[in-house]
Design an enzyme around this catalytic site. Structure first.
Site, short mmCIF file in Angstrom:
data_model
loop_
_atom_site.label_atom_id
_atom_site.label_comp_id
_atom_site.label_asym_id
_atom_site.label_seq_id
_atom_site.Cartn_x
_atom_site.Cartn_y
_atom_site.Cartn_z
N ASP A 220 0.89 -1.17 0.00
CA ASP A 220 0.00 0.00 0.00
C ASP A 220 0.93 1.22 0.00
OD1 ASP A 220 -2.40 1.57 0.31
OD2 ASP A 220 -1.94 1.81 2.43
N SER A 221 0.33 2.40 -0.14
CA SER A 221 1.15 3.61 -0.07
C SER A 221 1.61 3.89 1.36
CB SER A 221 0.33 4.80 -0.57
OG SER A 221 -0.85 4.92 0.23
N TYR B 57 -0.85 8.33 -2.62
CA TYR B 57 -1.06 7.94 -4.02
C TYR B 57 -2.25 8.69 -4.63
CZ TYR B 57 1.99 3.73 -4.07
OH TYR B 57 3.04 2.86 -4.06
N GLY B 58 -3.25 8.92 -3.81
CA GLY B 58 -4.51 9.50 -4.31
C GLY B 58 -4.37 10.89 -4.88
N CYS C 45 -4.58 -1.47 -1.80
CA CYS C 45 -4.78 -0.04 -2.04
C CYS C 45 -5.78 0.09 -3.19
CB CYS C 45 -3.44 0.57 -2.42
SG CYS C 45 -3.52 2.28 -2.95
N ASN C 46 -6.91 0.69 -2.93
CA ASN C 46 -7.94 0.85 -3.97
C ASN C 46 -7.42 1.70 -5.12
OD1 ASN C 46 -10.81 -0.03 -2.62
ND2 ASN C 46 -9.38 0.74 -1.09
N THR C 47 -6.63 2.73 -4.77
CA THR C 47 -6.14 3.65 -5.78
C THR C 47 -5.19 2.94 -6.74
OG1 THR C 47 -6.26 5.34 -4.04
CG2 THR C 47 -5.09 5.94 -6.05
N GLU D 188 -1.44 8.73 8.25
CA GLU D 188 0.01 8.50 8.22
C GLU D 188 0.71 9.10 9.45
OE1 GLU D 188 1.95 6.55 6.14
OE2 GLU D 188 -0.03 5.83 5.53
N CYS E 242 -11.08 3.43 0.37
CA CYS E 242 -9.64 3.63 0.58
C CYS E 242 -9.28 2.88 1.85
CB CYS E 242 -9.32 5.12 0.75
SG CYS E 242 -7.64 5.45 1.32
N THR E 243 -8.23 2.07 1.78
CA THR E 243 -7.92 1.23 2.93
C THR E 243 -7.49 2.04 4.16
OG1 THR E 243 -5.74 0.85 1.92
CG2 THR E 243 -7.38 -0.90 1.69
N HIS E 244 -6.95 3.23 3.93
CA HIS E 244 -6.58 4.08 5.07
C HIS E 244 -7.80 4.46 5.93
CE1 HIS E 244 -2.68 4.79 3.09
NE2 HIS E 244 -2.28 5.38 4.21
N1 DGL Z 1 -4.73 3.33 0.86
C1 DGL Z 1 -4.92 3.75 -0.47
C2 DGL Z 1 -6.26 3.37 -1.06
O1 DGL Z 1 -6.83 2.37 -0.66
C3 DGL Z 1 -4.32 5.03 -0.97
C4 DGL Z 1 -4.16 6.19 -0.05
C5 DGL Z 1 -3.26 7.25 -0.66
O2 DGL Z 1 -2.05 7.04 -0.63
O3 DGL Z 1 -3.77 8.24 -1.19
O4 DGL Z 1 -6.77 4.00 -1.95
#
Ligand code: DGL
Length: 261
Positions: free
Chosen positions: A7-8, A39-40, A70-72, A148, A180-182
Site C-alpha cells: 500500500d502507499s 497515491y490518491g 490499495c484501492n487507488t 500516516e 480507501c484502505t486508510h
Molecule cells: N490506501 C490507499 C487506497 O486504498 C491510498 C491512499 C493514498 O495514498 O492516497 O486508496
C-alpha cells in the site's frame, strides 16, 4: 506461503489484519510506499510505476503472491501488474456491490481518495450495480494525511470529517463504503460522529478471502511459521520506534473491525 502486501502507507494493514485471521501461519511481507504517499494525489502513471517497483521488490523476496491493498493502485495498476508478473496479483476495490445488495434501497456514500473518486473504474462499477441511482461518491484526501501521522481521532480529524461530510450524512445514507484502505482506521470516530445506524463496509475482508482462495487453488503449502516483516519503499524497517508504530496500528485495527454489515 510468503505473502506480499503493498500500500502507499498504513492503509493496507487492514488487509494484513484480515489475511492473518484467515491464514495465521504464513510469512507476511508488508510494503508501505511512504516515500510516495499519498497515491490518491498522484497521476495514474506515477502510481503504476510505484506499484510496479513494490511488486518487483516483493517478488525479489520470493513472495508467492502480492496483494495490492490499495484501492487507488488497484484502479490504475492491477491489470498492468497481472499481465507483467507470473505470481498472482490480487487487488482491492470499493465494496459497492455488497453495499447495494445489503443496503435495502437506502442511499450509499462511497468515500475514497481523489484519484479513485475520479477514476472511470469506480464509475463503471457503480453504473453496473446501481440501478436505482442511489450511490454517491466523495473524496476525502485529508484522511490519508491524518492516518500516516497516526492521528485517528482528534479535534482536527472531527472538524475535517464534519466539514467534509456535512450535517445530514447519517440521515441521508444507510451505508458508508470505505473506498480507501486508510479510512478503516477512522471507523471508531466515524461511528461516534454518525451514530449507530449507518452501515460501514470495506473490501479488506473480501480481498483476504479472495487471496486465500487463489493460494489454495495454487496448492501452496503453509509456512507454519508466522512472521511479519515491514518495508518502507524498499527498505526493511528495523528501527524499533517505527516498528512499534506499525504494530500498534495493526493492534488498533481490532477496535476498527466491527462487523456491522
Ligand atoms: N490506501 C490507499 C487506497 O486504498 C491510498 C491512499 C493514498 O495514498 O492516497 O486508496
Amino acid at each position: 506461503m510468503k505473502i506480499g502486501i503493498m500500500d502507499s502507507g498504513i492503509g493496507g494493514l487492514t488487509v494484513l489484519y484480515e489475511a492473518r485471521k484467515l491464514l495465521p501461519q504464513e510469512a507476511y511481507y508488508y510494503y508501505a510506499d511512504t516515500d510516495h504517499v499519498p497515491y490518491g494525489e498522484k497521476t495514474a502513471e506515477e502510481i503504476r510505476s510505484y506499484a510496479d517497483t513494490a511488486v518487483a521488490f516483493l517478488c525479489g523476496l520470493g513472495c508467492d503472491c502480492v496483494v495490492i491493498a490499495c484501492n487507488t493502485a488497484t484502479a490504475v495498476a492491477a491489470a498492468y501488474l497481472r499481465n507483467k508478473y507470473d505470481i498472482p496479483v490480487i487487488g482491492i476495490e470499493p465494496a459497492v456491490k455488497p453495499a447495494v445488495e445489503r443496503g435495502e434501497g437506502k442511499r450509499i456514500l462511497v468515500i475514497a481518495t481523489p484519484l479513485t473518486a475520479a477514476e472511470k473504474k469506480l464509475h463503471d462499477l457503480i453504473l453496473k450495480v446501481d440501478e436505482e441511482g442511489i450511490v454517491d461518491v466523495l473524496a476525502l484526501p485529508g484522511l490519508v494525511h491524518f492516518a500516516e501521522r497516526g492521528e485517528f481521532d482528534s479535534e482536527a480529524v472531527r472538524k475535517y470529517l464534519k466539514d467534509s461530510l456535512g450535517q445530514d450524512t447519517a440521515e441521508i445514507y444507510g451505508t458508508l463504503v470505505f473506498g480507501c484502505t486508510h479510512f478503516n482506521h477512522f471507523r471508531p470516530v466515524l461511528r461516534s460522529l454518525l451514530g449507530p445506524k449507518i452501515n460501514m463496509i470495506d473490501g479488506s475482508e473480501g480481498t483476504a478471502r479472495n487471496m486465500k482462495r487463489i493460494l489454495e487453488e495454487k496448492g501452496l503449502s503453509s509456512e507454519k511459521s508466522p512472521s511479519i516483516r515491514y518495508y518502507v519503499s524498499g527498505r526493511e524497517l528495523t528501527d524499533e520506534t517505527k516498528l512499534a508504530f506499525y504494530r500498534d496500528v495493526l493492534k488498533h485495527l481490532s477496535l476498527c473491525r466491527e462487523t456491522d454489515v
